[in-house]
Design an enzyme around this catalytic site. Structure first.
Site, PDB file in Angstrom:
ATOM      1  N   ASP A   1       0.832  -1.289  -0.070  1.00  0.00           N
ATOM      2  CA  ASP A   1       0.008   0.182  -0.295  1.00  0.00           C
ATOM      3  C   ASP A   1       0.716   1.145   0.043  1.00  0.00           C
ATOM      4  O   ASP A   1       2.054   1.182   0.351  1.00  0.00           O
ATOM      5  CB  ASP A   1      -1.061  -0.083   1.360  1.00  0.00           C
ATOM      6  CG  ASP A   1      -0.304   0.033   2.602  1.00  0.00           C
ATOM      7  OD1 ASP A   1       0.873  -0.457   2.544  1.00  0.00           O
ATOM      8  OD2 ASP A   1      -0.784   0.563   3.540  1.00  0.00           O
TER       9      ASP A   1
ATOM     10  N   ASP B   1       8.909   3.865  -1.068  1.00  0.00           N
ATOM     11  CA  ASP B   1       7.954   3.277   0.216  1.00  0.00           C
ATOM     12  C   ASP B   1       6.701   2.631  -0.124  1.00  0.00           C
ATOM     13  O   ASP B   1       5.654   3.361  -0.162  1.00  0.00           O
ATOM     14  CB  ASP B   1       7.813   4.656   0.865  1.00  0.00           C
ATOM     15  CG  ASP B   1       7.034   4.113   2.500  1.00  0.00           C
ATOM     16  OD1 ASP B   1       7.167   3.023   2.766  1.00  0.00           O
ATOM     17  OD2 ASP B   1       6.768   5.250   2.999  1.00  0.00           O
TER      18      ASP B   1
ATOM     19  N   GLU C   1       0.239  -0.882   5.976  1.00  0.00           N
ATOM     20  CA  GLU C   1       1.229  -0.321   6.787  1.00  0.00           C
ATOM     21  C   GLU C   1       1.201   1.148   6.935  1.00  0.00           C
ATOM     22  O   GLU C   1       1.629   1.789   7.917  1.00  0.00           O
ATOM     23  CB  GLU C   1       2.644  -0.654   5.831  1.00  0.00           C
ATOM     24  CG  GLU C   1       3.868  -0.551   7.039  1.00  0.00           C
ATOM     25  CD  GLU C   1       4.485   0.819   6.920  1.00  0.00           C
ATOM     26  OE1 GLU C   1       5.452   1.274   7.577  1.00  0.00           O
ATOM     27  OE2 GLU C   1       4.126   1.712   5.932  1.00  0.00           O
ATOM     28  N   GLU C   2       0.680   1.964   5.867  1.00  0.00           N
ATOM     29  CA  GLU C   2       0.502   3.155   5.815  1.00  0.00           C
ATOM     30  C   GLU C   2      -0.772   3.750   6.670  1.00  0.00           C
ATOM     31  O   GLU C   2      -0.740   4.964   6.837  1.00  0.00           O
ATOM     32  CB  GLU C   2       0.319   3.759   4.559  1.00  0.00           C
ATOM     33  CG  GLU C   2       1.586   3.321   3.467  1.00  0.00           C
ATOM     34  CD  GLU C   2       2.696   4.066   3.769  1.00  0.00           C
ATOM     35  OE1 GLU C   2       3.069   4.794   4.844  1.00  0.00           O
ATOM     36  OE2 GLU C   2       3.675   3.748   3.175  1.00  0.00           O
TER      37      GLU C   2
ATOM     38  N   HIS D   1     -21.354  33.810  14.199  1.00  0.00           N
ATOM     39  CA  HIS D   1     -21.101  35.456  13.737  1.00  0.00           C
ATOM     40  C   HIS D   1     -19.804  35.525  14.888  1.00  0.00           C
ATOM     41  O   HIS D   1     -20.270  35.873  15.861  1.00  0.00           O
ATOM     42  CB  HIS D   1     -21.978  36.050  13.468  1.00  0.00           C
ATOM     43  CG  HIS D   1     -21.448  37.393  12.968  1.00  0.00           C
ATOM     44  ND1 HIS D   1     -21.082  38.300  13.430  1.00  0.00           N
ATOM     45  CD2 HIS D   1     -21.897  37.919  11.455  1.00  0.00           C
ATOM     46  CE1 HIS D   1     -20.805  39.425  12.612  1.00  0.00           C
ATOM     47  NE2 HIS D   1     -21.379  39.146  11.749  1.00  0.00           N
TER      48      HIS D   1
END
Lengths: 357, 357
Positions: free
Chosen positions: B92, B123, B156-157, B216
């Site tokens: 991945d 990577d 992994e990511e 506001h």
């Protein structure tokens, strides 16, 4: 029947037509901050000019400003010796984002019960038209007891940057004895309100640049100062623990509230309970030593209007962002000058921004 | 000619084919964090399985995990008595945003001089294929001196959330004597590097809710605590003035670096000058008492990966936002446990978050 009662009756009889006029102008997305909508802002200016002409106002023109949206002028000078009232208004609106929170389209006005929903209905196309229709009602019944001038601008929502040089250039034309600004609310539906002072605004965008590109937070985190971290440190430091703004000299020109003013604030119906109810927050917050009504009505403030840095989509990304941005605005009170606050912000940044970014 | 030289010659002769294989897999946008790309992640898993089969690896299968992306397994057990090496990898990649900073498409790999540009090239699809092709080169020349198993994951990511229960369930299958993880860099192009430790990760998304809707900033600023302001205060407080993380107990389990380890760090070529050059920052920053190499290699860190609140478009909007969000990640070192850091973050928030949001 008094002159006033005649005018009020006329207004009641014409309620439906007045409402339809308002709905018409609310459909124009005159978002002054976004250049994509410039032609719509212009369309709103022309709509205002046409409407003044229909009222019988004379010398109507949409006057260009130096690089900004136009100012619509008109006058009705029929009573020599009577005072001249300058009616101020603005025909621009804020962006309607986030759109998904609107039940109906921001530019598709809808009446629900006693209320009208649409961007600009209460800030301030609604009030501008209330003034126009009050004028029409007086003119059609007993006549107008004063002279009138109009100043309708298209940059109120973005700080009226081009208005000051414009007015300096055309000072004679806009000269008047008194000015009426309907761009404020009422304290309650049964409480007619005269607002005798409004706060000014100073708006900043702060950009912190660190590394020349986004980095991997595992490879560089801990050795490179993270711009998003630096931004949070700087923004956090803009208030002290007493809720006071820390820009150097920020409060120096601010006038002390008189006992009479504080007593008048205490009479207002917007107490802490009403703030809690309206906003849904678990507890209020603000500058120590003042009531909420005083904090919002008469004290200067600094607010974060936006933050953006790095990965903000779903899930995770271990980025060390190259850049971080904050939008910050200050509400200013009498004797605070926009240029001074800009200098104070610059001093603050020079004193506090680290050498690592 | 040594066995190694024969394998190296084979690798040189097949360089073009190996590069084309890499380019093929780099074209698959296997972004694990974004569910829109789930089918691409699956396609990358299947590509990996097919490639292992082509290498001659046996018992290849893409094994489902409980709710996550699959783990690709395979083995090559031909040398009774020889050690078994478990080759780890992941197929991945991170999201490629911001896309406008890519000179060529992130999933359209391009060779420029000696370099290959494309998301995942370093990577770690690149390293995974380097391992595969080293194995092929050995097999085709002198044979493989060890037994092999493969574990190629797709999360992994995003923190490998489903990997631990998966491995507990299949512990016997993945049993090995030694494990090889090519998911790390080399310290220099002429400096072969063995990395004997990598840091772990704990990822947080912090959401601060204040009022029930955007307000506001002129009507409510100063009376309602601004969630974006609160967020900056909390995030700023996560580091002290010495660059240390302030989560309670964060450093308690962290091992002291030995004199030998510090000497080894000092031998590395990534000195302060190289960090300055690579990142373009005007000065480095980090935990007091450590070199940049130690800070990034052996010390735990806390980084802001994302910030989002209020109006972030062009121009100004005076909104007091209802919500503010930060993405924060910590790099963890040996003996720091993800669950403990989660508790530390929760304690920090309980101690520091005000009652106004």
């Amino acid at each position: 029947m008094s002159e006033l009662q005649k005018a009020l009756d006329y207004a009641s009889q014409n309620r439906g037509r007045f409402l339809n006029k308002l709905i018409e102008v609310l459909k124009i997305p005159s978002i002054s901050t976004d250049a994509q909508f410039n032609s719509e802002v212009l369309r709103a200016a022309e709509w205002m000019a046409d409407t003044l002409k229909q009222l019988g106002i004379e010398n109507v023109e949409a006057m260009p400003t130096e690089g900004g949206h136009p100012v619509v002028y008109g006058d009705y000078i029929k009573k020599p010796g009577a005072p001249t009232v300058l009616v101020y208004g603005h025909y621009d609106v804020q962006p309607p984002d986030p759109e998904e929170l609107w039940e109906t389209g921001p530019f598709e006005p809808q009446v629900r019960g006693d209320l009208l929903f649409g961007r600009g209905s209460s800030d301030m196309k609604g009030q501008a038209l209330a003034a126009f229709h009050a004028i029409e009602s007086l003119m059609k019944t007993g006549g107008m007891p004063v002279n009138l001038k109009f100043l309708l601008e298209g940059e109120e929502e973005i700080g009226s940057k081009h208005l000051e040089p414009f007015l300096q250039k055309h000072a004679e034309k806009f000269k008047a004895d008194v000015s009426l600004n309907p761009d404020a609310g009422m304290m309650g539906i049964d409480m007619p309100t005269i607002t005798y002072g409004l706060r000014g605004l100073s708006y900043f965008e702060i950009n912190i640049w660190g590394p020349k590109a986004d980095l991997h937070s595992g490879l560089y985190g801990g050795a490179v100062h993270n711009p998003a971290q630096v931004l949070t440190e700087l923004v956090a430091k803009m208030h002290d623990e007493k809720g006071r703004v820390t820009l150097p000299g920020f409060y120096d020109p601010v006038r002390t509230l008189s006992p009479q003013e504080r007593a008048d604030f205490a009479r207002l119906p917007n107490d802490d309970a009403s703030y809690l109810k309206e906003t849904g927050v678990p507890a209020l917050w603000g500058e120590e030593g003042y009531t909420s009504a005083e904090r919002t009505g008469a004290r200067p403030t600094l607010e974060v209007n936006g933050l953006l840095s790095g990965w903000t989509g779903p899930g995770s990304k271990t980025v060390l962002p190259a850049k971080a941005m904050a939008k910050i605005s200050c509400r200013l009170v009498p004797d605070q000058i926009q240029a001074m606050v800009k200098e104070q912000m610059e001093s603050f940044m020079q004193e506090n921004a680290p050498k690592t970014v």
